[in-house]
Each structure stands twice: as structure tokens, then as C-alpha cells.
Design a protein around this motif. Structure first.
Motif, short mmCIF file in Angstrom:
data_model
loop_
_atom_site.label_atom_id
_atom_site.label_comp_id
_atom_site.label_asym_id
_atom_site.label_seq_id
_atom_site.Cartn_x
_atom_site.Cartn_y
_atom_site.Cartn_z
N ARG A 1 0.81 -1.22 0.00
CA ARG A 1 0.00 0.00 0.00
C ARG A 1 0.84 1.27 0.00
N SER A 2 1.94 1.29 0.71
CA SER A 2 2.74 2.51 0.84
C SER A 2 3.34 2.96 -0.49
N LYS A 3 3.47 2.05 -1.46
CA LYS A 3 4.06 2.41 -2.76
C LYS A 3 3.02 2.86 -3.78
N LEU A 4 1.75 2.73 -3.43
CA LEU A 4 0.71 2.92 -4.43
C LEU A 4 -0.04 4.24 -4.29
N ASP A 5 0.44 5.14 -3.47
CA ASP A 5 -0.22 6.44 -3.35
C ASP A 5 -0.29 7.14 -4.71
N ALA A 6 -1.43 7.70 -5.01
CA ALA A 6 -1.61 8.39 -6.29
C ALA A 6 -2.77 9.36 -6.15
N ASP A 7 -2.90 10.24 -7.15
CA ASP A 7 -4.02 11.17 -7.19
C ASP A 7 -5.17 10.63 -8.04
N VAL A 8 -4.86 9.73 -8.95
CA VAL A 8 -5.88 9.14 -9.82
C VAL A 8 -5.35 7.83 -10.36
N VAL A 9 -6.25 6.89 -10.63
CA VAL A 9 -5.91 5.63 -11.30
C VAL A 9 -6.42 5.70 -12.73
N ILE A 10 -5.57 5.41 -13.69
CA ILE A 10 -5.99 5.22 -15.08
C ILE A 10 -6.12 3.71 -15.30
N PHE A 11 -7.33 3.27 -15.51
CA PHE A 11 -7.67 1.85 -15.62
C PHE A 11 -7.70 1.50 -17.10
N SER A 12 -6.70 0.76 -17.56
CA SER A 12 -6.57 0.47 -18.99
C SER A 12 -6.86 -0.99 -19.28
N ASP A 13 -8.14 -1.32 -19.22
CA ASP A 13 -8.62 -2.65 -19.59
C ASP A 13 -10.08 -2.51 -20.01
N THR A 14 -10.32 -1.60 -20.94
CA THR A 14 -11.68 -1.32 -21.37
C THR A 14 -11.73 -1.14 -22.88
#
Length: 475
Positions: free
Chosen positions: A173-186
Motif C-alpha cells: 500500500r505505501s508504494k501505491l499512493d496516487a491522485d488518480v488511477v488510469i484503468f486500462s482494460d476497457t
């Protein structure tokens, strides 16, 4: 139309290399859920990690905490700029090689503008779109580091329902901080009409087994008095829908919201021609719930499908026996407002109350791999992505659409406490999960241009020049 052709020109000038890299990756048969292919998932993960390093990422890691390895990468040297976490997957669906007519599934062939091979579109092509977007972004801006802070989380179990993703996120979890997720499987709507996906449906799998005789029994000895589970299962399956095409489970629609007027207008604005849709999707006819348009049924209303059905002797020499068991695999697609656990409970009650006397049954729910529906909240990133898509695809505007399938978007949003924004480069005619899967090269390039424009816009601001002047990190 965008007069600045630097990014498209760069990508078109590297089409051969894009095809070479994607073809090399497609040759690795990283099939999910097949034990004898497990070593190929490891090879696929390390191939991607090496590709990320070659594209400048100073941090790349292969995480082996789940059944199949995931790849993490980070390039965060833009102080003050947003941090974007790109999510996708490198595992692919199982294949029946004898059904492939264009090429063997893991022997990629480029033909008529398309690269054929398993994973070419779902989702290895989508991941490489991000890498080539980054290359185009750096080349055309003269930057040494991206204008945004980029992280990648590419898992290896998505085609099995992402059973290990929650644990993976918890451990790292500590490495995954972000402001937004771009979900590229659509999917995209159409190659000539870009649209931003803003919702996906949830998913719940179920297996219903109905039991009749204690063993297969010769029909000439018991026909007419023995309970035939194939008939009983067929009756139950037929009763899942009413005459209006609605799912007949009591309470199923209790929390399903009516489609807002704005959403109806967004979907109505997309060009839909029934014959064009039938040709692209190879579905032969349009059916479904009465009172809703085709796109509303596809993206905004729940559904259930039978995805496997078995009884008796479907192959080989028939034994003329009443079968002991009949089974069906079901796939429920849920929408905003529904919860998959509640749907599972509704199905359990319905089967218990409707099974005929003289039959036994077993109903199993795939709770571990279930996924909740998700809708992207209003976000400046969505508007920025729409502008970038219009530029990338050479269109006046980008519309809005949904995705008929599912994915772990709700899990990512809740675990990371950030919005999830969707962007993919698949088309319904790419034949995901089917034989002769393929991807259009021009769509990959348009997708890469879209992302390059997006990084440029998201990174613009007081910190932009500081990020541009930072020294390039050496691996």
C-alpha cells in the motif's frame, strides 16, 4: 482537429517497432489459470519489467505475492505534478488453438492493419500504448522526465477475477499512493468516434448443478418416470427472465437506479446503427430488456448470461441415458446501487424456492472473484482525457460511454481512496476471449497520442518547467 502533428508523426514513424515489441510479448503464452502455463506468467512479468526499464523507469519490481506475478514501476520526478497510477494486466485468456483461423494464438501476424494474437488487444496492446505514449511525450516536449509522476501496477490474475489483488494492494500500500488511477482494460465505442468510458458493471459468477437419478440410467429402462435434471435445469434457466426481458429474482431491481437524463443524453449522442453493431459484434440480433435503448441495456442495466451448459453426452457416442446431473455456469452483470453479495443471496433463495421436488441441487457462488460496479465521479481528469482523446483520434469531440464488462475498479478506488478513470484501446471487433483476437495498429497509435496529450495537460503548471529541467535518471 489538432494542427500539431508532432506526436502522431512520431508514433507513425515508429509503427514497425511498436509491432515488433508487441509481437515479442504476445509470443509469451501468459495464460491465466492453467498450471502448465504458470512459468510463462513469470516470463511475461519479467519481459514487461525489462521494457519499463528500457523506457526510462528508474524503479521496476516484480511482485510475487499472488499466484501470478505482478509488475510495479515508478517514475516520479515531477514535484508538484499529479501522480497517476496505471492499472492493467499481463495475463491472457485460455485458448482453443483449433478455433483460430488467422494464425496460431501465440504466433502473431500483422495483416490488413491488425496484429493477430492472444493478448494483442486484451491487454498487452493497451499496456504498450502507455509506454509508447511516454516515449512520444518525452521526445516531442524535449523533457528528460515525464510531466506527471507515473506508477504502473500490472497484475497477472485479472482473467481469473483478480483473486490476489486485494492482498497485493494491502502488502504494498505505501508504494501505491496516487491522485488518480488510469484503468486500462476497457473498450472504445468506435475507432472513428472516440468516447470516454465512465462506468463499468459489476460481476458475479455462479454455478448451478441439478441432480436427478443417482447415476446415468438407460432411458429405455426408466424413461417417463425418472427425474431428468436437464429438463429441470432448462426450466429454471428459462424462468430467470420474465416476458419483458427483466431478471425474475425477487428484489433484484430494488436498488437499481433509473438512468439519469444526462446519462441517457450522453448515450443517445453516440452513433448507433443496428446493422453496424451486429456486424462488429457478430451477435446476429439485438435482444434484451424492454423499455431501454441498446446502449442503455449494454452499459446501464444489469444482465445475466449462461456461459456454459452441460448434461448427458455432449461429445462422443451417445449412450441413450438419462443424465445424473445437469449444470450451468451463470454470469451476473450488476450496476450501480446493487451489491454482488445481495444478488447472490437473491439467487440462492430463488433456486431453493423454485426447484421441483424429486431433484437435488448445488449452487456455488464465486464470491472471491466477484467485482462491484463502478462509476467515475466528476473529475477534471475526465474532462482532460476527453480533450486528449479528441486530439489523439483526430475528432471534434469525445463522447461518453460505459463498459459492459467488469474489473476491479471499485477495489482500487476504495483501497487507494482515489478516483478511477478509464482509458482503453480495445474494440468489440477485436474479439476479446475469442479466437483470432487482434488489435488495430492505428487505434494503438491514436491511444498513445491521447495519453501523450493527457500527460502534457495534467503536468502543465508552475512545476512543469522544473520537471522538464530535471536530469534524466539513469538505470
Amino acid at each position: 482537429m489538432d494542427p500539431d502533428q508532432r506526436i502522431p508523426d512520431y508514433l507513425h514513424g515508429h509503427e514497425g517497432e511498436i509491432l515488433d515489441r508487441l509481437s515479442e510479448w504476445v509470443r509469451i503464452p501468459s495464460v491465466a489459470g492453467v498450471p502448465e502455463r504458470a512459468h510463462n506468467l513469470v516470463r511475461s512479468a519479467h519481459w514487461l519489467a525489462a521494457e519499463l526499464r528500457a523506457n526510462g523507469f528508474p524503479t521496476t519490481e516484480v511482485w510475487s505475492d499472488a499466484e501470478a506475478p505482478a509488475v510495479f514501476a515508478e517514475w516520479a520526478q515531477a514535484p508538484g505534478a499529479p501522480t497517476v497510477l496505471v492499472y492493467s494486466h499481463h495475463d491472457v485468456r485460455a485458448v482453443k488453438e483449433q478455433n483460430w483461423g488467422q494464425t496460431a494464438p501465440f504466433a502473431p501476424v500483422f495483416r490488413d492493419g491488425r496484429l493477430y494474437g492472444r493478448g494483442s488487444s486484451d491487454a498487452k496492446g493497451q499496456i504498450l500504448t502507455h509506454l509508447w505514449a511516454l516515449r512520444a511525450h518525452l521526445h516531442t516536449t524535449g523533457r528528460h522526465v515525464p510531466a506527471v509522476n507515473l506508477k504502473f501496477l500490472i497484475e497477472g490474475e485479472e482473467e481469473e477475477g483478480s483473486p490476489g489483488l486485494a492482498k497485493l494492494i494491502e502488502l504494498h500500500r505505501s508504494k501505491l499512493d496516487a491522485d488518480v488511477v488510469i484503468f486500462s482494460d476497457t473498450l472504445l465505442w468506435r475507432a472513428d468516434h472516440p468516447a470516454v468510458c465512465t462506468s463499468i458493471r459489476g460481476m458475479l459468477g455462479a454455478k448451478l448443478e441439478v441432480f436427478g437419478p443417482q447415476t446415468d440410467v438407460h432411458s429405455g429402462a426408466v424413461s417417463g418416470v425418472a427425474p431428468n435434471p436437464a429438463f429441470e435445469l432448462s426450466r429454471l434457466l428459462a424462468a430467470l427472465h420474465d416476458q419483458q426481458g427483466r431478471i425474475a429474482l425477487p428484489g433484484f431491481y430494488a436498488n437499481v437506479k433509473e438512468i439519469p437524463a444526462q446519462r441517457k443524453a450522453e448515450l443517445a449522442a453516440l452513433p448507433f446503427d443496428e446493422q453496424n453493431w451486429l456486424a462488429r459484434s457478430q451477435t446476429s440480433a439485438v435482444v434484451g430488456e424492454e423499455g431501454y435503448t441498446e446502449l442503455e441495456r449494454l452499459w446501464e442495466r444489469p444482465a445475466v448470461e449462461i456461459i456454459a451448459l452441460a448434461a448427458g453426452d455432449p461429445e462422443g457416442v451417445a449412450r441413450a441415458a438419462v443424465p445424473q446431473k445437469a449444470s450451468a455456469d451463470l454470469s451476473f452483470r450488476t450496476v450501480e446501487g446493487q451489491e454482488v453479495l445481495a444478488v447472490g443471496e437473491q439467487l440462492e433463495r430463488w433456486v431453493k424456492e423454485n426447484i421441483s421436488s424429486g431433484y437435488g441441487y448445488n449452487l456455488s457462488l464465486s464470491i472471491e472473484t466477484s467485482q462491484e460496479a463502478y462509476r467515475t465521479p466528476d473529475s477534471p481528469v475526465v474532462e482532460a482525457l476527453a480533450r486528449a482523446m479528441a486530439r489523439g483520434f483526430g475528432a471534434e469531440t469525445a463522447g461518453r460511454m460505459g463498459n459492459a464488462g467488469g474489473g476491479p475498479a471499485q477495489l482500487l478506488a476504495s483501497a487507494l481512496e482515489v478516483p478511477v478513470v478509464f482509458f482503453g484501446t480495445g474494440l468489440v471487433e477485436d474479439k476479446w476471449h475469442d479466437s483470432d483476437e487482434s488489435v488495430r495498429l492505428d487505434v494503438l497509435c491514436a491511444g498513445a497520442a491521447t495519453l501523450a496529450y493527457l500527460w502534457e495537460e495534467l503536468g502543465a503548471g508552475p512545476s512543469g518547467q522544473q520537471a522538464a529541467d530535471s536530469p534524466k535518471n539513469e538505470n
